[in-house]
Design a protein around this motif. Sequence first.
Motif, short mmCIF file in Angstrom:
data_model
loop_
_atom_site.label_atom_id
_atom_site.label_comp_id
_atom_site.label_asym_id
_atom_site.label_seq_id
_atom_site.Cartn_x
_atom_site.Cartn_y
_atom_site.Cartn_z
N GLU A 225 0.64 -0.98 -0.15
CA GLU A 225 0.11 0.06 -0.12
C GLU A 225 0.81 1.16 -0.13
O GLU A 225 1.98 1.30 0.46
N THR A 226 0.26 2.19 -0.57
CA THR A 226 1.19 3.54 -0.50
C THR A 226 1.18 4.06 0.72
O THR A 226 0.09 4.43 1.27
N ASP A 227 2.34 4.64 1.14
CA ASP A 227 2.72 5.36 2.45
C ASP A 227 3.63 6.37 1.83
O ASP A 227 4.71 6.23 1.65
N THR A 228 3.12 7.63 2.12
CA THR A 228 4.02 8.61 1.82
C THR A 228 5.32 8.60 2.55
O THR A 228 6.37 9.08 1.98
N GLU A 229 5.27 8.55 3.68
CA GLU A 229 6.27 8.45 4.69
C GLU A 229 7.24 7.59 4.28
O GLU A 229 8.66 7.93 4.20
N LYS A 230 7.09 6.41 3.84
CA LYS A 230 7.85 5.22 3.41
C LYS A 230 8.40 5.41 1.97
O LYS A 230 9.61 5.23 1.96
N LEU A 231 7.73 6.19 1.24
CA LEU A 231 8.26 6.49 -0.17
C LEU A 231 9.49 7.65 0.10
O LEU A 231 10.40 7.48 -0.61
N LYS A 232 9.17 8.41 1.02
CA LYS A 232 10.26 9.34 1.27
C LYS A 232 11.67 8.63 1.74
O LYS A 232 12.71 8.98 1.27
N LYS A 233 11.44 7.57 2.44
CA LYS A 233 12.44 6.95 3.06
C LYS A 233 13.23 6.18 1.93
O LYS A 233 14.53 6.16 1.81
N ILE A 234 12.40 5.46 0.89
CA ILE A 234 12.98 4.98 -0.16
C ILE A 234 13.81 5.87 -0.91
O ILE A 234 14.88 5.35 -1.51
N LEU A 235 13.43 7.02 -0.94
CA LEU A 235 14.22 8.09 -1.76
C LEU A 235 15.17 8.65 -0.96
O LEU A 235 16.19 9.30 -1.59
N GLY A 236 15.25 8.30 0.27
CA GLY A 236 16.29 8.90 1.04
C GLY A 236 16.21 10.31 1.44
O GLY A 236 16.94 11.16 1.68
N LEU A 237 14.91 10.78 1.63
CA LEU A 237 14.33 12.18 1.84
C LEU A 237 14.31 12.17 3.23
O LEU A 237 13.83 11.33 4.06
#
Length: 350
Positions: free
Chosen positions: A338-350
């Motif tokens: 599932e989409t999780d904005t915070e997790k997406l940021k972590k994947i990008l190293g943000l």
Amino acid sequence: MKTIKGPAVFLAQFVDGQPPFNSLDGLCKWASGLGYKGIQIPTWESFLIDLDKAAESQDYCDELKEKINSYGLEITELSTHLQGQLVAVHPAYDIMFDNFAPDAVKNNPKARTAWAVETVKKAATASRRLGIKAHATFSGALLWHTWHPWPQRPPGLVELGFEELAKRWMPILNHFDNEGVDVCYEIHPGEDLHDGDTFERFLEATGNHKRVNILYDPSHFVLQQLDYITYIDHYHEFIKSFHVKDSEFNPTGKKGAFGGYNDWGDRAGRYRSLGDGQIDFKTIFSKLTQYGCDVWAVMEWECCIKSPEQGAREGAKFIQDHIIEATTKTFDDFAGAETDTEKLKKILGL
């Protein structure tokens, strides 16, 4: 993506004086029995459709549609290939093309053209009454006799030819637009619209009229040695009708694309029954499905070797086996999350 509809069959080549090929009921029963789900109707065969009545009467169209539906069939498109041809005829072809015209307008090119224009318009209205959104036809040709430029074409000739062709078709195209039906020109040798460049010339000459579209038939491109696969990449948004017809090109030291005036069986380029030629239908069906082309797969049978009966029997299964059920899933969905904005940021190293 969109699943192609079919299989369907163009009835023109199967009409005959003997049953079951001499009546609408006979042809519908025959086609349905072979596994076809749709029929493309040649409107010059009055026993299949009365175009005058179809353009005037909703009751007639409802009854015609109900009869065809009773056999488990749908009407894919109406065809005015012969009448469309007569919208534009160079005088060199007058005598031969008069065979397509009613006696009342033969030996009278101006009257023949006017008849053709009005007849194709009737097909637009009939299509709307029948609930059909696409129509199959030919463009006709004013320039075909100049396609191999000897003697040299005078400057401006091609531009004037397409200007005149567009002028003749604009009233028809506007009528189709009013009826909500697309005009699908079969891109075909002998027509001024016979490849990609000529389609673009005509489209430009009509002011990019939104009803100018394509009946895609790869068999004609093989005979021209045109890349029929890349053609789909270029023009998929215009492909609103589809003839499934096979062909082959086998040049020798004696003959090539021009054919040497030979009969079909002796030409280097010739049409074949489905599966007997050289066309890569797997890639064609994949491309049309991937691009979401909303078309019927309509078999057009033309073969100089195999009987039409065998070609029709084999054709239904051939098309059915090539139709791709468009997927609604991605094959690696099982590994998704599932989409999780915070997790997406972590994947990008943000």
